[in-house]
Design a protein around this motif. Structure first.
Motif, PDB file in Angstrom:
ATOM      1  N   GLY A   1       0.800  -1.213   0.000  1.00 47.51           N
ATOM      2  CA  GLY A   1       0.000   0.000   0.000  1.00 47.51           C
ATOM      3  C   GLY A   1       0.836   1.268   0.000  1.00 47.51           C
ATOM      4  N   LEU A   2       0.264   2.317  -0.556  1.00 47.87           N
ATOM      5  CA  LEU A   2       0.873   3.641  -0.531  1.00 47.87           C
ATOM      6  C   LEU A   2       0.454   4.312   0.775  1.00 47.87           C
ATOM      7  CD1 LEU A   2       0.198   4.602  -4.252  1.00 47.87           C
ATOM      8  CD2 LEU A   2       2.435   4.117  -3.223  1.00 47.87           C
ATOM      9  N   VAL A   3       1.365   4.371   1.723  1.00 49.78           N
ATOM     10  CA  VAL A   3       1.015   4.772   3.092  1.00 49.78           C
ATOM     11  C   VAL A   3       1.625   6.122   3.473  1.00 49.78           C
ATOM     12  CG1 VAL A   3       0.753   2.383   3.852  1.00 49.78           C
ATOM     13  CG2 VAL A   3       3.006   3.485   3.992  1.00 49.78           C
ATOM     14  N   GLU A   4       2.007   6.911   2.477  1.00 48.62           N
ATOM     15  CA  GLU A   4       2.691   8.169   2.763  1.00 48.62           C
ATOM     16  C   GLU A   4       1.875   9.114   3.636  1.00 48.62           C
ATOM     17  OE1 GLU A   4       4.756   6.530  -0.843  1.00 48.62           O
ATOM     18  OE2 GLU A   4       2.709   6.594  -0.081  1.00 48.62           O
TER      19      GLU A   4
ATOM     20  N   THR B   1      -8.280   5.047  -1.111  1.00 53.89           N
ATOM     21  CA  THR B   1      -7.240   4.072  -0.783  1.00 53.89           C
ATOM     22  C   THR B   1      -5.953   4.754  -0.327  1.00 53.89           C
ATOM     23  OG1 THR B   1      -8.113   2.391  -2.285  1.00 53.89           O
ATOM     24  CG2 THR B   1      -5.786   2.235  -1.739  1.00 53.89           C
ATOM     25  N   VAL B   2      -5.532   5.770  -1.059  1.00 58.27           N
ATOM     26  CA  VAL B   2      -4.264   6.429  -0.747  1.00 58.27           C
ATOM     27  C   VAL B   2      -4.405   7.368   0.454  1.00 58.27           C
ATOM     28  CG1 VAL B   2      -2.420   7.899  -1.649  1.00 58.27           C
ATOM     29  CG2 VAL B   2      -3.523   6.238  -3.150  1.00 58.27           C
ATOM     30  N   ALA B   3      -5.482   8.130   0.515  1.00 55.75           N
ATOM     31  CA  ALA B   3      -5.674   9.070   1.625  1.00 55.75           C
ATOM     32  C   ALA B   3      -5.804   8.348   2.960  1.00 55.75           C
ATOM     33  CB  ALA B   3      -6.908   9.941   1.375  1.00 55.75           C
TER      34      ALA B   3
ATOM     35  N   LEU C   1      -7.960  -3.397  -3.604  1.00 59.92           N
ATOM     36  CA  LEU C   1      -7.495  -2.025  -3.438  1.00 59.92           C
ATOM     37  C   LEU C   1      -7.106  -1.366  -4.755  1.00 59.92           C
ATOM     38  CD1 LEU C   1      -5.354  -2.304  -0.172  1.00 59.92           C
ATOM     39  CD2 LEU C   1      -7.730  -1.581  -0.431  1.00 59.92           C
ATOM     40  N   GLY C   2      -7.198  -2.108  -5.850  1.00 60.54           N
ATOM     41  CA  GLY C   2      -6.926  -1.520  -7.150  1.00 60.54           C
ATOM     42  C   GLY C   2      -5.469  -1.532  -7.572  1.00 60.54           C
TER      43      GLY C   2
END
Length: 797
Positions: free
Chosen positions: A610-613, A653-655, A669-670
């Motif tokens: 996941g993009l967890v930034e 998903t990213v936010a 999650l795409g």
């Protein structure tokens, strides 16, 4: 030819349902059977049901399947896979066992009960069907002593460790008459199809893993009592300092359940005849007392540890075994523990711990010594080789090193001399091995591995699907190297880019190697695999470096880092040779962005992606936002079709920094594309990625080309920002979360342009970089970065 298309599991308890779930995970339809209830539940009576109603008769299996969807950690790779499990009962559906290829018995650990069930199974058994027991230690031969010879040929033990999805070990235990071809098939099936590490054990009490592991835990308990050590002291020594899990001894016992552990220990106690060995498996009075009190671990809320909630918050208390009262757990430190903590690698930690000569060093030695000696004493009785024992302890108890690997690590000759000087009896075969000139049980000869077997070194069998980067490096297959990454020749004209920085965090060294690897592969190789053998694939970018530059106001440096990241990803994406990524375990932030340029991704089943930034107050800026927007644009090419729902899903998903719970879950999650797939055995993923490279190259590989991205524009941005505002007003996110979300919305929407505008990939990368830089300047973002570095978790300020 034996093929398993459908299976049946008998017993729907935690273990049975967990095995059924894992079979469903790999695509095998499962019939889950249990007994018929003898009484109605209140809600069943209220619904007008009777004991004859199918819902009542299948209740236990139905409840187990429903529970699988709610259990955490999840037994299923995807909740949807529960549909592959069919509930039934042992009265109405026993005849259906004739229609499956594998029947697994997972009922109560009682020999008589198992014999009775096996007798029932044999009455409907179809010749050729494999039948196995998941027993943790009951005799496989005794279970089928009254069965026909043909049934015995198809019967064996398949002991999964709990939880079946996550624990690597499966012990395969033949009976005296099991067909060797079936044993070979099941070992291969469990490894390749179920993704397990398989050892073949002999039919002895508790087999291999639980025989040695239980002995080791009992030794530890006795040493604690004899030496007056506290629960915290023992766990401080028997965790990572010794190459063991963080749960160490007593957190592990609490997780397993003290009642379960006592049952396993009693099984050996009841079956062995040697008085000294029998005494070692006698449960200490402390354990018996705790079981009597119901202090059996997490399932009852307390064991050696207890979680207490008060006005001051939650705290973990530990048991004082002298007073049998709980108190606040204290942190343990000493010279030996600190030396182990600072040492690199398990071998270094063990040497540092044992060499410090203090109270905790003594405890470590007094625990380790008897386990090594016992493993050597029992070698021929419980297993055919030291490899089986080492694998069983590593895969079943999560030890970094098995007993014989540990012996090599601390020095075989030196440790045996110490043991004998302390009056211990060392098995004759160990002394003979040393006397014949050997100083280790394993030997590495230029990347080829050998192990002790019957007084000689035997080569460890290698299979093509087991590609070891470590062995290849020892064979001088490194093409390029720097402190953060290596490019390795993995054969057949394919190179592998391996990260090996601390935590595999991406910094300038890795980015430089990515660019150099692209040039090398372009000139000299057929394609590239991006994979490594670290604990996790990649935890993201080097946050420490970014924070230091941001706090110093070195904005040109931060900008340069992001440009280097983006340019490296684009160079990887534009490579005119196929690129396949093979992530595993934690693959977060920049780790995801390092996979996104690949033509294909081979996910390990256990990939948490996941993009967890947002968790550190940032947005993805290594191409993550751009790639997701591009994929949405590619999926909705018709300009008349609304793109907004796709972008909204990406935004959420990213936010929310969502992370997949498995490789399969990346689809929800795409992140998973049509060409991507999942491999169950993590040891096979580099091989599978290499094969994917070769297939792409053989099919006439066409490099990826940059294309325009349709964006939702200013109006679409407003939709996402309204959603963030609503979340903020509802108290679900903080003000800073809303700021991050607004920046993310701006990037994903393509900025302040009309809906439907076609923009370039570079335009999107510029938006990412600008938003990232602005967030780096925010004090609250810097606080989040600092908190993550110091605490290892996200701060929601």
């Amino acid at each position: 030819m034996t093929i398993i298309r459908k299976a049946a599991v008998i017993g729907s308890g935690v273990m049975g349902s967990g095995i059924a779930a894992h079979l469903a995970n790999v695509g095998i339809p499962v019939l889950l059977l249990d007994i018929v209830p003898s009484q109605l539940l209140t809600q069943e009576t209220a619904a007008g049901l009777t004991l004859d109603h199918p819902k009542v008769r299948n209740r236990f299996a139905d409840q187990a399947i429903d529970k699988l969807k709610k259990t955490n950690p999840a037994p299923l790779y995807s909740e949807d896979f529960a549909a592959r499990i069919t509930a039934g009962n042992l009265e109405d559906d026993v005849s259906k066992l004739a229609g499956v290829d594998w029947i697994i018995e997972v009922i109560v650990e009682n020999l008589q009960a198992k014999q009775q069930l096996i007798s029932r199974i044999e009455k409907v058994w179809k010749q050729g069907t494999i039948v196995s027991s998941n027993t943790s230690g009951i005799s496989i031969n005794a279970m089928v002593e009254s069965a026909s010879d043909e049934f015995k040929r198809h019967f064996l033990g398949t002991h999964f460790f709990n939880p079946p999805r996550y624990m690597k070990l499966v012990e395969v235990i033949p009976n005296e008459a099991t067909d060797p071809a079936i044993v070979a098939f099941m070992k291969d099936f469990c490894a390749k199809k179920l993704g397990k590490g398989v050892v073949q054990a002999k039919d002895t009490p508790n087999f291999i893993g639980n025989r040695i592991g239980t002995y080791g835990l009992l030794v530890t308990l006795r040493e604690m009592i004899a030496g007056g050590y506290s629960v915290e002291e023992v766990d401080a020594v028997t965790g990572p300092a010794m190459g063991r899990p963080k749960s160490a001894t007593f957190r592990t016992l609490d997780l397993v359940g003290l009642d379960t552990f006592v049952h396993v220990a009693n099984n050996v106690f009841d079956l062995v005849t040697d008085p000294e060995e029998k005494d070692m498996f006698r449960s200490p009075e402390l354990l018996k007392l705790m079981v009597e009190k119901g202090w059996i671990g997490e399932k009852r809320g307390q064991g050696f540890y207890k979680k207490v909630t008060s006005d001051a918050g939650k705290e973990i208390q530990s048991l004082n075994i002298a007073t049998m009262e709980y108190g606040v757990s204290r942190k343990i430190s000493s010279a030996s523990l600190e030396a182990a903590k600072q040492a690199k690698g398990t071998v270094g930690k063990l040497k540092a711990l044992l060499g410090a000569k203090d109270r905790y060093s003594d405890l470590a030695w007094n625990i380790l010594k008897p386990v090594l000696l016992y493993s050597a004493e029992k070698l021929d009785e419980i297993a055919d080789s030291i490899v089986e024992i080492d694998h069983a302890l590593k895969w079943g108890f999560n030890w970094d090193l098995g007993p014989f690997e540990t012996w090599d690590a601390i020095g075989l000759k030196r440790s045996v001399e110490r043991m004998e000087s302390e009056g211990s009896t060392v098995p004759a075969w160990v002394k003979a091995w040393i006397d014949s000139g050997h100083d280790s049980f394993y030997e590495n000869r230029g990347g080829q591995h050998f192990y002790y077997l019957k007084n000689e070194f035997k080569g460890i069998e290698t299979r093509p699907e087991l590609i070891s980067l470590q062995s290849l490096k020892q064979q001088n297959k490194v093409i390029r190297w720097n402190s953060g990454a290596s490019l390795i020749d993995i054969g057949d004209g394919v190179a592998c880019l391996e990260f090996h920085s601390p935590n595999n965090a991406i910094g300038a060294d890795i980015l430089t190697m990515i660019q150099q690897s692209a040039d090398e592969v372009r000139s000299n190789y057929r394609g590239l695999v991006v994979a490594n053998e670290g604990k996790n694939f990649c935890v993201g970018a080097n946050v420490m470096l970014l924070l230091m530059e941001a706090q110093d106001g070195e904005w040109d440096e931060v900008d340069g880092i992001i440009r280097l990241f983006q340019n490296s990803m684009m160079k990887l994406k534009s490579l005119d040779k196929p690129v396949v990524a093979a992530p595993h375990k934690m693959t977060l932030g920049g780790g995801v962005e390092a996979c996104m340029p690949a033509d294909q991704t081979i996910f390990s089943a256990e990939t948490y992606y996941g993009l967890v930034e947002a968790g550190v107050g940032l947005i993805p800026a290594g191409g993550g936002c751009k790639e997701l927007a591009l994929r949405a644009s590619q999926a909705v090419r018709d300009p008349e079709v609304d793109l907004q729902p796709w972008i909204n899903a990406i935004f959420e998903t990213v936010a929310m920094a969502k992370v997949s719970t498995s490789g399969h879950d990346t689809k929800r999650l795409g992140y998973m594309r049509a060409q991507d797939r999942v491999v169950v055995n993590p040891d096979h993923r580099i091989y599978e990625a290499k094969q994917a490279v070769l297939r792409l190259e053989a099919s006439g590989y066409t490099p990826q080309v940059q294309e325009k991205i349709r964006v939702v524009g200013e109006n679409g941005k407003a939709v996402m920002q309204i959603a963030a505002y609503t979340m903020r007003q509802g108290g679900y996110i903080s003000e800073h979360d809303q700021l991050i979300a607004n920046k993310l919305a701006h990037v994903l929407a393509g900025g302040n342009v009309p809906a439907g505008t076609m923009v370039t990939e570079q335009y999107m990368l510029d938006l990412e970089r600008e938003a990232f830089l602005s967030l780096c300047g925010e004090i609250k973002t810097q606080q989040r970065m600092q908190y993550m570095l110091s605490k290892g978790k996200a701060l929601r300020n």
